[in-house]
Enzyme design. Sequence first.
Site, PDB file in Angstrom:
ATOM      1  N   HIS A   1      42.313 -13.094 -34.639  1.00 43.35           N
ATOM      2  CA  HIS A   1      40.588 -14.000 -34.160  1.00 43.35           C
ATOM      3  C   HIS A   1      39.833 -14.015 -35.420  1.00 43.35           C
ATOM      4  CE1 HIS A   1      41.126 -12.989 -30.033  1.00 43.35           C
ATOM      5  NE2 HIS A   1      40.952 -11.231 -30.420  1.00 43.35           N
TER       6      HIS A   1
ATOM      7  N   LYS B   1      16.247   4.805 -11.678  1.00 42.52           N
ATOM      8  CA  LYS B   1      16.391   3.669 -10.450  1.00 42.52           C
ATOM      9  C   LYS B   1      16.123   2.538 -11.356  1.00 42.52           C
ATOM     10  CE  LYS B   1      11.949   5.087  -7.483  1.00 42.52           C
ATOM     11  NZ  LYS B   1      10.519   4.426  -7.010  1.00 42.52           N
TER      12      LYS B   1
ATOM     13  N   ARG C   1      22.735  10.782 -17.720  1.00 45.93           N
ATOM     14  CA  ARG C   1      22.241  10.700 -16.164  1.00 45.93           C
ATOM     15  C   ARG C   1      23.120  10.822 -15.602  1.00 45.93           C
ATOM     16  NH1 ARG C   1      15.707   8.992 -14.931  1.00 45.93           N
ATOM     17  NH2 ARG C   1      14.794   9.449 -17.182  1.00 45.93           N
TER      18      ARG C   1
ATOM     19  N   HIS D   1       9.946   0.338 -22.809  1.00 47.85           N
ATOM     20  CA  HIS D   1       8.742   1.301 -22.310  1.00 47.85           C
ATOM     21  C   HIS D   1       9.979   2.592 -21.651  1.00 47.85           C
ATOM     22  CE1 HIS D   1       6.894   4.449 -19.627  1.00 47.85           C
ATOM     23  NE2 HIS D   1       5.983   4.384 -20.972  1.00 47.85           N
ATOM     24  N   ASN D   2      10.407   2.264 -20.876  1.00 49.90           N
ATOM     25  CA  ASN D   2      11.065   2.854 -19.367  1.00 49.90           C
ATOM     26  C   ASN D   2      12.563   3.832 -20.255  1.00 49.90           C
ATOM     27  OD1 ASN D   2       9.458   1.956 -17.924  1.00 49.90           O
ATOM     28  ND2 ASN D   2      10.252   2.016 -15.958  1.00 49.90           N
TER      29      ASN D   2
ATOM     30  N   VAL E   1       4.503  -4.227  -4.362  1.00 49.13           N
ATOM     31  CA  VAL E   1       5.834  -3.681  -3.466  1.00 49.13           C
ATOM     32  C   VAL E   1       6.488  -3.732  -4.500  1.00 49.13           C
ATOM     33  CG1 VAL E   1       4.480  -5.565  -1.841  1.00 49.13           C
ATOM     34  CG2 VAL E   1       6.550  -6.481  -3.828  1.00 49.13           C
TER      35      VAL E   1
ATOM     36  N   GLU F   1      11.640   5.480 -22.724  1.00 50.21           N
ATOM     37  CA  GLU F   1      10.995   6.926 -21.683  1.00 50.21           C
ATOM     38  C   GLU F   1      12.224   7.905 -21.689  1.00 50.21           C
ATOM     39  OE1 GLU F   1       8.957   5.959 -17.864  1.00 50.21           O
ATOM     40  OE2 GLU F   1       9.889   7.730 -16.845  1.00 50.21           O
TER      41      GLU F   1
ATOM     42  N   SER G   1       2.647   1.033 -16.075  1.00 53.03           N
ATOM     43  CA  SER G   1       2.999   2.675 -16.257  1.00 53.03           C
ATOM     44  C   SER G   1       2.299   3.489 -16.194  1.00 53.03           C
ATOM     45  CB  SER G   1       4.180   2.361 -17.368  1.00 53.03           C
ATOM     46  OG  SER G   1       4.566   3.779 -18.386  1.00 53.03           O
TER      47      SER G   1
ATOM     48  N   LEU H   1       0.744  -1.698  -0.025  1.00 50.90           N
ATOM     49  CA  LEU H   1      -0.055  -0.120   0.176  1.00 50.90           C
ATOM     50  C   LEU H   1       0.694   1.300   0.092  1.00 50.90           C
ATOM     51  CD1 LEU H   1      -3.023  -0.912   2.265  1.00 50.90           C
ATOM     52  CD2 LEU H   1      -2.867  -0.883  -0.272  1.00 50.90           C
TER      53      LEU H   1
ATOM     54  N   ASN I   1       7.912  -2.925 -10.617  1.00 48.68           N
ATOM     55  CA  ASN I   1       8.875  -2.719 -11.718  1.00 48.68           C
ATOM     56  C   ASN I   1      10.115  -3.728 -11.873  1.00 48.68           C
ATOM     57  OD1 ASN I   1       7.742  -0.643 -14.039  1.00 48.68           O
ATOM     58  ND2 ASN I   1       9.040   0.592 -12.401  1.00 48.68           N
TER      59      ASN I   1
ATOM     60  N   LYS J   1       7.870  -3.342 -20.275  1.00 48.48           N
ATOM     61  CA  LYS J   1       7.751  -2.382 -19.595  1.00 48.48           C
ATOM     62  C   LYS J   1       9.657  -1.912 -19.500  1.00 48.48           C
ATOM     63  CE  LYS J   1       6.549   0.508 -16.306  1.00 48.48           C
ATOM     64  NZ  LYS J   1       7.426   0.796 -15.323  1.00 48.48           N
TER      65      LYS J   1
ATOM     66  N   GLY K   1       0.207   0.928  -5.320  1.00 45.03           N
ATOM     67  CA  GLY K   1      -1.134  -0.467  -4.868  1.00 45.03           C
ATOM     68  C   GLY K   1      -2.083   0.624  -3.975  1.00 45.03           C
TER      69      GLY K   1
HETATM   70  P1  NBP Z   1       7.425   1.212  -3.280  1.00 46.08           P
HETATM   71  O1  NBP Z   1       9.042   1.077  -4.600  1.00 46.08           O
HETATM   72  O2  NBP Z   1       8.208   2.473  -2.725  1.00 46.08           O
HETATM   73  O3  NBP Z   1       7.369  -0.023  -2.885  1.00 46.08           O
HETATM   74  C1  NBP Z   1       6.843   0.064  -1.265  1.00 46.08           C
HETATM   75  C2  NBP Z   1       5.874  -0.926  -1.059  1.00 46.08           C
HETATM   76  O4  NBP Z   1       6.991  -2.408  -1.008  1.00 46.08           O
HETATM   77  C3  NBP Z   1       5.718  -0.714   0.445  1.00 46.08           C
HETATM   78  O5  NBP Z   1       4.525  -1.646   0.694  1.00 46.08           O
HETATM   79  C4  NBP Z   1       6.939  -1.303   1.032  1.00 46.08           C
HETATM   80  O6  NBP Z   1       6.269  -2.608   2.445  1.00 46.08           O
HETATM   81  C5  NBP Z   1       7.179  -2.854   0.478  1.00 46.08           C
HETATM   82  N1  NBP Z   1       7.981  -3.290   0.774  1.00 46.08           N
HETATM   83  C6  NBP Z   1       9.501  -2.459   0.711  1.00 46.08           C
HETATM   84 BR1  NBP Z   1      10.257  -1.010   0.390  1.00 46.08          BR
HETATM   85  N2  NBP Z   1      10.704  -2.913   1.293  1.00 46.08           N
HETATM   86  C7  NBP Z   1       9.931  -3.978   1.398  1.00 46.08           C
HETATM   87  C8  NBP Z   1      10.575  -5.812   2.744  1.00 46.08           C
HETATM   88  N3  NBP Z   1      11.650  -5.711   1.897  1.00 46.08           N
HETATM   89  N4  NBP Z   1       9.362  -6.371   2.643  1.00 46.08           N
HETATM   90  C9  NBP Z   1       8.441  -6.481   2.013  1.00 46.08           C
HETATM   91  N5  NBP Z   1       7.932  -5.401   1.306  1.00 46.08           N
HETATM   92  C10 NBP Z   1       8.058  -3.815   1.300  1.00 46.08           C
HETATM   93  O7  NBP Z   1       6.157   1.710  -3.786  1.00 46.08           O
HETATM   94  P2  NBP Z   1       5.417   2.657  -5.342  1.00 46.08           P
HETATM   95  O8  NBP Z   1       6.637   3.683  -5.577  1.00 46.08           O
HETATM   96  O9  NBP Z   1       4.110   2.232  -4.790  1.00 46.08           O
HETATM   97  O10 NBP Z   1       5.342   1.034  -6.375  1.00 46.08           O
HETATM   98  C11 NBP Z   1       5.299  -0.073  -6.326  1.00 46.08           C
HETATM   99  C12 NBP Z   1       6.100  -0.666  -7.832  1.00 46.08           C
HETATM  100  O11 NBP Z   1       5.842  -0.230  -8.229  1.00 46.08           O
HETATM  101  C13 NBP Z   1       7.921  -0.685  -7.188  1.00 46.08           C
HETATM  102  O12 NBP Z   1       7.592  -1.672  -7.664  1.00 46.08           O
HETATM  103  C14 NBP Z   1       8.041   0.050  -8.500  1.00 46.08           C
HETATM  104  O13 NBP Z   1       8.994   0.021  -9.157  1.00 46.08           O
HETATM  105  C15 NBP Z   1       6.589  -0.284  -9.124  1.00 46.08           C
HETATM  106  N6  NBP Z   1       6.436   1.130 -10.256  1.00 46.08           N
HETATM  107  C16 NBP Z   1       6.269   2.809  -9.398  1.00 46.08           C
HETATM  108  C17 NBP Z   1       6.136   3.796  -9.999  1.00 46.08           C
HETATM  109  C18 NBP Z   1       5.648   5.134  -9.325  1.00 46.08           C
HETATM  110  O14 NBP Z   1       5.882   5.897 -10.396  1.00 46.08           O
HETATM  111  N7  NBP Z   1       6.422   4.556  -7.935  1.00 46.08           N
HETATM  112  C19 NBP Z   1       5.342   3.954 -11.512  1.00 46.08           C
HETATM  113  C20 NBP Z   1       4.977   2.139 -12.241  1.00 46.08           C
HETATM  114  C21 NBP Z   1       5.910   0.915 -11.163  1.00 46.08           C
HETATM  115  P3  NBP Z   1       5.714  -1.309   4.323  1.00 46.08           P
HETATM  116  O15 NBP Z   1       4.992   0.089   3.750  1.00 46.08           O
HETATM  117  O16 NBP Z   1       5.635  -1.846   4.870  1.00 46.08           O
HETATM  118  O17 NBP Z   1       7.147  -0.127   3.723  1.00 46.08           O
END
Ligand code: NBP
Length: 477
Positions: A451, A260, A287, A186-187, A75, A190, A129, A11, A103, A183, A15
């Site tokens: 070679h 990232k 970057r 895509h990135n 997560v 991007e 995405s 969450l 991701n 995906k 999420g």
């Molecule tokens: P994060 O990538 O910051 O992940 C947060 C979630 O992962 C929380 O539920 C957190 O639990 C859990 N978590 C972590 Br951090 N470490 C953990 C561990 N060791 N064991 C179990 N759970 C763990 O959140 P997000 O930005 O919402 O992204 C979620 C996914 O979506 C990622 O894979 C991300 O790459 C991908 N994504 C993100 C975006 C974006 O724009 N942000 C876009 C597209 C895809 P906690 O609450 O207990 O810390």
Amino acid sequence: MRKCDLGLIGLAVMGKNLVLNIERHRYSVAVFNRTVERVDEFLTEEARGKNIVGTHTIEELVDALETPRKIILMVKAGKPVDDFIDKLLPYLKGGDLIIDAGNSFFKDTIRRSRYLAEKSVLYIGTGVSGGEEGALKGPSIMLGGQLGAYKLVEPIFSRIAAQVDGVPCSAYIGSDGAGHYVKMIHNGIEYGDIQLISEAYSLMRNVLGMGAKELGGTFARWNQGKLNSYLIEITADIFTKIDATGNPLVEMVLDEAAQKGTGKWASQSALDLGVPASTIAEAVFARCISAIKGERVGAAKVIKGPHEKYQGNKEDLLEAIKQALYAAKICSYAQGFSLMREAAREYSWHLDLGRISMIWRGGCIIRAKFLHKINEAFQREPNLSNLLLDPYFKEVVEKAQDKWRKVVIVATELGIPVPGFTSALTYFDSYRTARLPANLIQAQRDYFGAHTYRRIDKEGIFHTEWMVKDRPEIRMD
Ligand code: NBP
């Protein structure tokens, strides 16, 4: 109590928004998070009054779901995904489905698919995405896994995805890691788009002396034409934000770009598969060099470049930058699509490249008008080996090339770095060059390492003793 249609673990921003999106489409969702307090916070805040059930243990989550259970993991990529899979397994039955929507690296998805297949648990790795806004309002969704698993969730993902002309930006991409691979590309694309736009900005600001207002207006105008895209649209918005200091906010932002890792993965895959994706890789390196700010500031004090000012016509150069941006963008997409084509061969996926371009038209960060043109290109020729060979793209780039070359020349003469524009132009020139100087590379490799080489006039593998025995001595003084 009636069981929920879906479960979701994780969450954080993505999420929570995905759950709200799913619930808005009349599905009930049970949620869980490692830090369980977040579950209660979510229920009392954003999820209040909605068809969302909070759970405080994995067992409770699984128990709250309709069978076959469908559980989305949203997560942090990497170990947290493996940990949650292992925590879920004792409670799942054959035919239940885990969907990793984070991701994840595509090779991890391939490994997890095999692991779960041994346990008769279905697995989908899906790219989502569009950032947090996309997750809430409709993302672009790239699903990979067993076709049967996809069919279990197809109606849900089609409904929650962005819709363009009534068509959902969600599709089955292929088996195991195909969704996460696409995906990742895509990135990578991007990264290329963002780099090219930043180079256009750099030239407009540093060579043409354009201020934020004029820059914002120009990008807004460009967004009305062929360059129409989400990234150009947000760039126009960015220039309108004024800081408390009275300066445009963007000028107060530190010039160190973060990353990232998905652009790096895309570039690594290009190297692994031997596919030239130099503009995407260059965007990653740009970057990296931006991130060594301290060294750059030091170097700027001691290493001198050209001092000249641009003497040409402003409107001409601005038009040239626009054309260069479109042509370089096409080359960057050509690289990304070639990479997907090669990956499909390597990993035995059947990737429908036209369909992929269509699901990127909405919801995602690279959404753009011109993606339609890519679909048309693959409709014309499903086996198209490179976008630059399609009649539309060939003509656009051929016509733009004089202006594009002018932009690279001006930037080079004035010492303004344009790695994206330059690498894309080099890609274009290399791709259309029948004989490259690789013959000398082969001769050198054969000279120092035996070679071997092939010849242009006969079949076979050759080796030559290249060393000149009586080479005249050259004095090094
Ligand atoms: P994060 O990538 O910051 O992940 C947060 C979630 O992962 C929380 O539920 C957190 O639990 C859990 N978590 C972590 Br951090 N470490 C953990 C561990 N060791 N064991 C179990 N759970 C763990 O959140 P997000 O930005 O919402 O992204 C979620 C996914 O979506 C990622 O894979 C991300 O790459 C991908 N994504 C993100 C975006 C974006 O724009 N942000 C876009 C597209 C895809 P906690 O609450 O207990 O810390």
